[in-house]
Design an enzyme around this catalytic site. Structure first.
Site, short mmCIF file in Angstrom:
data_model
loop_
_atom_site.label_atom_id
_atom_site.label_comp_id
_atom_site.label_asym_id
_atom_site.label_seq_id
_atom_site.Cartn_x
_atom_site.Cartn_y
_atom_site.Cartn_z
N GLN A 1 -25.18 -3.43 21.76
CA GLN A 1 -26.60 -3.19 22.01
C GLN A 1 -27.10 -4.05 23.17
O GLN A 1 -27.87 -3.58 24.03
CB GLN A 1 -27.41 -3.49 20.74
CG GLN A 1 -28.79 -2.88 20.72
CD GLN A 1 -28.74 -1.36 20.57
OE1 GLN A 1 -27.71 -0.78 20.24
NE2 GLN A 1 -29.87 -0.71 20.84
N ILE A 2 -26.69 -5.29 23.21
CA ILE A 2 -27.10 -6.18 24.30
C ILE A 2 -26.57 -5.69 25.64
O ILE A 2 -27.25 -5.74 26.67
CB ILE A 2 -26.63 -7.63 24.02
CG1 ILE A 2 -27.43 -8.22 22.84
CG2 ILE A 2 -26.76 -8.52 25.26
CD1 ILE A 2 -26.85 -9.51 22.29
N GLU B 1 -6.46 -6.58 3.74
CA GLU B 1 -6.48 -7.77 2.87
C GLU B 1 -7.55 -7.62 1.78
O GLU B 1 -8.08 -8.61 1.28
CB GLU B 1 -6.74 -9.05 3.68
CG GLU B 1 -5.72 -9.33 4.78
CD GLU B 1 -4.40 -9.87 4.26
OE1 GLU B 1 -4.29 -10.12 3.05
OE2 GLU B 1 -3.47 -10.00 5.08
N THR C 1 0.82 -1.21 0.00
CA THR C 1 0.00 0.00 0.00
C THR C 1 0.86 1.27 0.00
O THR C 1 1.90 1.33 0.64
CB THR C 1 -0.93 0.01 1.22
OG1 THR C 1 -1.75 -1.16 1.18
CG2 THR C 1 -1.81 1.24 1.25
N GLU C 2 0.38 2.29 -0.75
CA GLU C 2 1.06 3.58 -0.83
C GLU C 2 0.07 4.70 -0.57
O GLU C 2 -1.15 4.46 -0.54
CB GLU C 2 1.69 3.76 -2.21
CG GLU C 2 2.75 2.73 -2.53
CD GLU C 2 3.39 2.92 -3.90
OE1 GLU C 2 4.29 2.15 -4.24
OE2 GLU C 2 2.98 3.86 -4.63
#
Length: 382
Positions: A337-338, A364, A125-126
């Protein structure tokens, strides 16, 4: 393919105990310090976790893809930072050398990676090249018997700790696409390499990423993986295909941990004099999470077995990565949420996991890139 069920079960039991007894109790420490404790790193070395996927002839355990995802299910149950620290040696940092490297390159680097004596990083990655990896700008220009590498890589996992980098660079600037890209093994102490400051991320404290800047970095021709120009992009794709199944398995493990924590909380937390687990709307969230985790686990195992059988699993790996990581985010959201207000407080692991697992849908290959891969493969095979 499980080569020996009894041996595999012993390994899984060992890793499960390590996660439960050593890693989970240290999660908060890692989140606060943004560091993996050295005694934990030492234990991971002793257990052979840095060389899980590296062949036995190079000092690793040489696990199959099915064995690897079963291990990842266990490692995913704790902070992703622990897995990330060993992950590059088992995945993107070593697989390129393993599949396309020369015998000399394998013999030189793989034993050091398997032992954890050095950490590897994968530089693809760049700043202006992410999902469109073929548009990368880093160059490797032939200069006598050497190459001069120039460019900047971004969001590089384990860059601050790396001993070697697998660097994707353009060796032929006349070829704008993937065919002009080559892969190099660059040792981290080579003059001209600068590591940027650690990125401040939304989550995954303890898992470090940073820029890697190459300024006239001179490397010998034998640093070229496979001693062949123009095949670096193919090497990168081989690496990413396997990595997608691994991340999918990690996402399944994380979702299982979140669901276990959420179920425990729901059974203990009372409202109106009744455990909230008795409320049907809570039960609906628990049931949806259980079903989706089961589906994702089945997908990952099926794709892993197909890969072990020698099949091309480009489509299946992308399906598994897309579904499992999206599923994990949904489970994390339901988990918060629970937990109600408690889920927004860092005293509970679900708050940290909610932030940590968001990255699964990005690296990925983003979910959207997986959709493109799947649909293009469908059209091509129609």
């Amino acid at each position: 393919m499980i080569r020996d069920q009894e041996t595999m079960q012993l390994l899984l039991d060992s890793i499960r105990n390590f996660v439960q007894e050593e890693l989970i109790p240290r999660e908060e420490e890692v989140a606060e310090s943004d560091e993996i404790p050295e005694d934990i790193v030492s234990q991971m070395r002793d257990m052979g976790l840095f060389g899980l996927t590296i062949p036995e002839e190079y000092g690793g355990l040489g696990v199959t893809m099915e064995e690897e995802v079963n291990i990842a299910f266990e490692l995913g149950r704790t902070s992703p930072a622990f897995r990330s620290f060993i992950g590059t040696n088992n995945g993107i940092g070593s697989i390129g050398i393993l599949v396309d490297g020369t015998d000399e390159q394998k013999a030189n680097y793989l034993p050091q990676l398997a032992s954890g004596d050095i950490i590897s990083s994968f530089c693809l990655t760049e700043p202006d090249s992410g999902s469109d990896a073929a548009s990368l700008r880093t160059t490797a220009v032939k200069d006598g018997d050497d190459y001069l590498i120039n460019g900047t890589k971004r969001y590089i996992t384990n860059a601050p700790h790396a001993g070697i980098f697998t660097v994707m660079a353009r060796t032929n600037v006349e070829i704008k696409g993937a065919k002009g890209i080559s892969a190099f093994i660059v040792e981290a102490d080579t003059p001209g390499i600068t590591i940027g400051k650690r990125d401040k991320k939304m989550g995954q404290k303890g898992a470090h990423t940073a820029d890697v800047i190459f300024d006239n970095v001179r490397v010998p021709t034998n640093a070229l993986i496979g001693k062949q120009e123009g095949v670096g992009f193919k090497t990168a794709m081989k690496v990413l295909d396997k990595g997608r199944l691994h991340i999918a398995a990690i996402a399944v493990g994380a979702a299982e941990r979140i669901l276990e924590d959420s179920l425990r909380f729901a059974m203990e937390r009372k409202q109106f004099g009744t455990p909230i687990a008795e409320f049907q709307l809570i039960q609906g969230m628990l049931a949806d999470s259980k079903a989706e985790i089961y589906a994702a686990r089945c997908m990952v195992l099926d794709a892993a077995r197909q890969r072990d059988d020698g099949h091309n699993v480009s489509t299946e790996a992308s399906c598994a990565k897309m579904f499992a990581t999206e599923m994990c985010s949904r489970v994390a959201d339901r988990g918060v949420q629970i937990h109600g207000g408690a889920g927004y407080i860092s005293d509970y692991a679900v708050e940290r996991f909610y932030r940590d697992v968001r990255l699964f849908r990005l690296y990925e290959g983003t979910t959207q890139i997986q959709q493109v891969i799947i649909s293009r493969n469908m059209i091509r095979n129609a």
